[in-house]
Structure formats: C-alpha cells, structure tokens
Design an enzyme around this catalytic site. Structure first.
Site, PDB file in Angstrom:
ATOM      1  N   ASP A  73      -1.165   3.203  -4.807  1.00  0.00           N
ATOM      2  CA  ASP A  73      -0.300   2.734  -4.183  1.00  0.00           C
ATOM      3  C   ASP A  73      -0.528   1.101  -4.348  1.00  0.00           C
ATOM      4  OD1 ASP A  73      -3.747   2.684  -3.085  1.00  0.00           O
ATOM      5  OD2 ASP A  73      -2.587   1.536  -1.320  1.00  0.00           O
ATOM      6  N   GLU A 123      -6.016   2.847  -1.266  1.00  0.00           N
ATOM      7  CA  GLU A 123      -6.913   1.327  -1.756  1.00  0.00           C
ATOM      8  C   GLU A 123      -6.691   0.558  -0.924  1.00  0.00           C
ATOM      9  OE1 GLU A 123      -8.379  -1.519  -4.336  1.00  0.00           O
ATOM     10  OE2 GLU A 123      -6.529  -1.165  -4.223  1.00  0.00           O
TER      11      GLU A 123
END
Ligand SMILES: [Zn+2]
Length: 375
Positions: free
Chosen positions: A79, A139
């Site tokens: 991400d 994350e």
C-alpha cells in the site's frame, strides 16, 4: 526481460492507497513470480471497511509456500499513503534527472520492482534454500497486514530484509512506535460556581506537566546509535471543554512515544498509569484513563550479525538506524536477524517530491541478486 524501470512504472500506475484493495499489486507480483516458476500463496482478509486485503507468500521453484520455518524473507508492503488531489502525476511515472517520480516510487514499490527484477534474472538452481518473498497489506495505517501474518503464525523466518527507502544502507535498528489516548473526566458546572464542578482541563494540565517531567527522565536512558538517543514523547493533540463559561467536564489528548530498542513498548504506558494513580492520590476528584492504541517495540540487530555485514559489504554502505516506524517492529521477536533496506530516501516519501534514483534501483537489483543466490 522486463527492466526494473518497467516493473516500477507498472506498479506506480496501480492505485494502491491503504483504503483500496491491494489485490492488483499482489496479482502483478504473482504473475511475474509465477512466470519465473515460483509457487504463490494468498492469505486474504477483510479490513474494517470490509474491503478485501491480501497478504502474499511466494517460494522459489521446487520449494513450498506453505512451509513455516524458512531462512530468508524479502518483505515489503503493497500500500501507499493517499496523495494530494492536485498531484496530477501521482500515478503517472515520470523520468527526470536520473530519478523516477511517482507515488510509491520509493515507499516502497521501488524495492518490490527490484525484487521482481532480481528474481526473474536469478538462475533457479542457484536460489538459496528457504528464500521467501512476502507482501503485506495496510502497512501505512499501522502494519495491519504484518500483524495478521504474525498472529496467524504462518511464517517463522530466521532472517528478514524489509523493504523501505534507506538509500541502500542496511538499517539494523529502529525505534518503536506507541500511541495512547488519555481521557480526563471532570464535572460540568456554571463557571460562576467552579466549586460545584471539577475542571477536566486543570486536571489534564497537571497530568501533562507530570508527563513532561517523565519525558525528561526518559532522556537519561540512552542508545547512542540513535539521534536523539532516547525514547521521545509527544502530546500532539488536545481537546477539551465546550464553552468559556462552563467548567469543562472532559479533556482528551493524544500521547505518542517512540521507544528505543530494548525498552519495552509498555514501559511508558506503565509510567503514565502510575502518574495517574499518584495524581488521584493527591487531588480530589482526579480521574483519568489511558487507552493504548499502538504498541510497537523498537528493533535492533547486532552490528556484527552476518546479514548486516553481508549487506554492508554488497552495498558498500555502513549500517544505520532509522527514525521511522516499519514492519521490523512486528517481526523483531520472530527473526534472529532483521534489517530494513531499499532504494530511495524516506525524506521524499509521503509527498509529491517522492522519487527514486535510477542508479539505486540498479544497485539494489544487483545487491538482492547476490543475496538470494548461492555464491
Ligand atoms: Zn513504507
């Protein structure tokens, strides 16, 4: 063969802020790895908004992605942070002055592109036993995918390289990240009659002053590998009261601290809880609650650990510490040796300046290629 710049350009074009499903990024990586003969395993879950997220494990030809005890994991998140609405070229990779620009270029699609390139170029027979590639989700909003992996006990690596932009220095230590919300409750009253109420703001001020003294005491425990060398602490927001002529009944603030490795993530939390108890013993009607929101410890791999020494020698750069949080905190108790490593500089990340030097991409492909093959 697809070049590292081509891989990275593909990855930048895939929208991947933490809110959307990371499946397209995982599927891109899976296609490249499967073409190189790797077996892959998806570990999907649904996030708090019921969007599908996927953790991913890949094993080299002839090895099983189901195996739990493995030697070396190359890991990175899939991400990115959201980008500003007026950054027109966020998903449009642009080459200029020896840098590739775009959202995620260094944090951390650059590392992923290097891994895919190095793996595709590697001689299958030479790939080390027990190598795995692991991709995680979410994350940037709290290492949620990595926490799922640890909770599921699906992988026990001996060594881990976590991709984050470190300008190709092996980072062998990092501070942790902890966050708590503190709620101080009082009793509302007309401000002309303060004796009938309890001011949550006066009480919060007492607690905050005590926390500031705690911050000074924390500075006495030092780890000289960091700058600053101690656990830092911040109260970043505060909210309280409803009107100028009402004794405030509620005050809340956010307390953040970054523990040095070796100090438990709970240490500051316990100290603040003790301060609350002490103030309640001294001040009538003092009432505060501390709600922990994040508890990630720091990590530190010894300077002479073989993984640190090997990457220092391959990259020709000395080991460093990192001031930012990473998934290393989540895996620090599992692996014997853990480093954070990757092309680009975190100072450009999370902004429209984000970019990665092409020379560092090429160097990272070569370093990772060396790391994953028998020499
Ligand atoms: Zn990152």
């Amino acid at each position: 063969m697809t070049t590292v710049i081509e891989h990275l350009s593909h990855l930048i074009r895939i929208p991947s802020n933490s809110a959307v499903s990371n499946r397209p990024v995982v599927e891109y990586a899976a296609r490249v790895l499967q073409a190189a003969g790797w077996s892959t395993r998806e570990l999907p879950y649904h996030d708090s908004a019921n969007v599908e997220k996927v953790n991913f494990i890949a094993a080299p030809p002839g090895q099983s992605a189901e195996q739990r005890d493995v030697d070396l994991v190359l890991m990175c998140h899939t991400d990115t942070v959201p980008y500003a609405a007026d950054w027109a070229d966020a998903l449009n990779p642009i080459l200029s002055n020896g840098q590739l620009h775009g959202c995620g270029s260094c944090d951390v699609k650059g590392f992923l592109a290097c891994v895919l390139t190095a793996v595709s170029a590697a001689e299958p027979a030479k790939i080390i036993d027990g190598l795995r590639i692991v991709l995680t989700a979410e994350e940037e909003i709290g290492c949620i995918g990595a926490s799922h992996l640890v909770a599921g006990n699906v992988l026990r690596p001996r060594r881990i390289v976590i991709g984050e932009p470190t300008s190709l220095h092996p980072a062998r230590a990092g501070k942790g990240y902890c966050l708590a919300e503190v709620t101080v409750t009082g009793k509302e009253a007309h401000s002309a009659h303060p004796e009938q109420g309890v001011s949550a703001i006066f009480h919060a001020a007492r607690l905050i002053a005590a926390i500031e003294s705690l911050a000074a005491r924390l500075a006495e425990e030092k780890n000289s590998f960091f700058h600053p060398a101690w656990t830092t602490l911040n109260i970043g927001t505060i909210h309280g009261g409803t009107a100028k002529n009402i004794v405030p009944g509620l005050c809340t603030f956010e307390l953040e601290w970054r523990p040095i490795p070796g100090q438990s993530a709970d240490a500051v939390l316990e100290s603040v809880t003790t301060l609350v108890t002490e103030l309640a013993g001294v001040h009538q009607n003092f009432h505060a609650e501390v709600h922990p929101l994040r508890q990630q410890p720091g990590f530190e791999t010894p300077a002479d650990a073989p993984l640190v020494r090997t990457v220092e020698s391959l990259s020709e750069r000395p080991a460093v510490s990192i001031p930012f949080g990473s998934e290393a905190s989540i895996f620090s108790t599992l692996a014997e040796e853990i480093i954070v490593f990757g092309p680009g500089n975190m100072r450009t990340a999370h902004s429209r300046r984000e970019c990665v030097p092409l020379a560092e991409l090429d160097a990272a492909v070569s370093i990772l290629g060396n790391l994953i093959q028998e020499r």
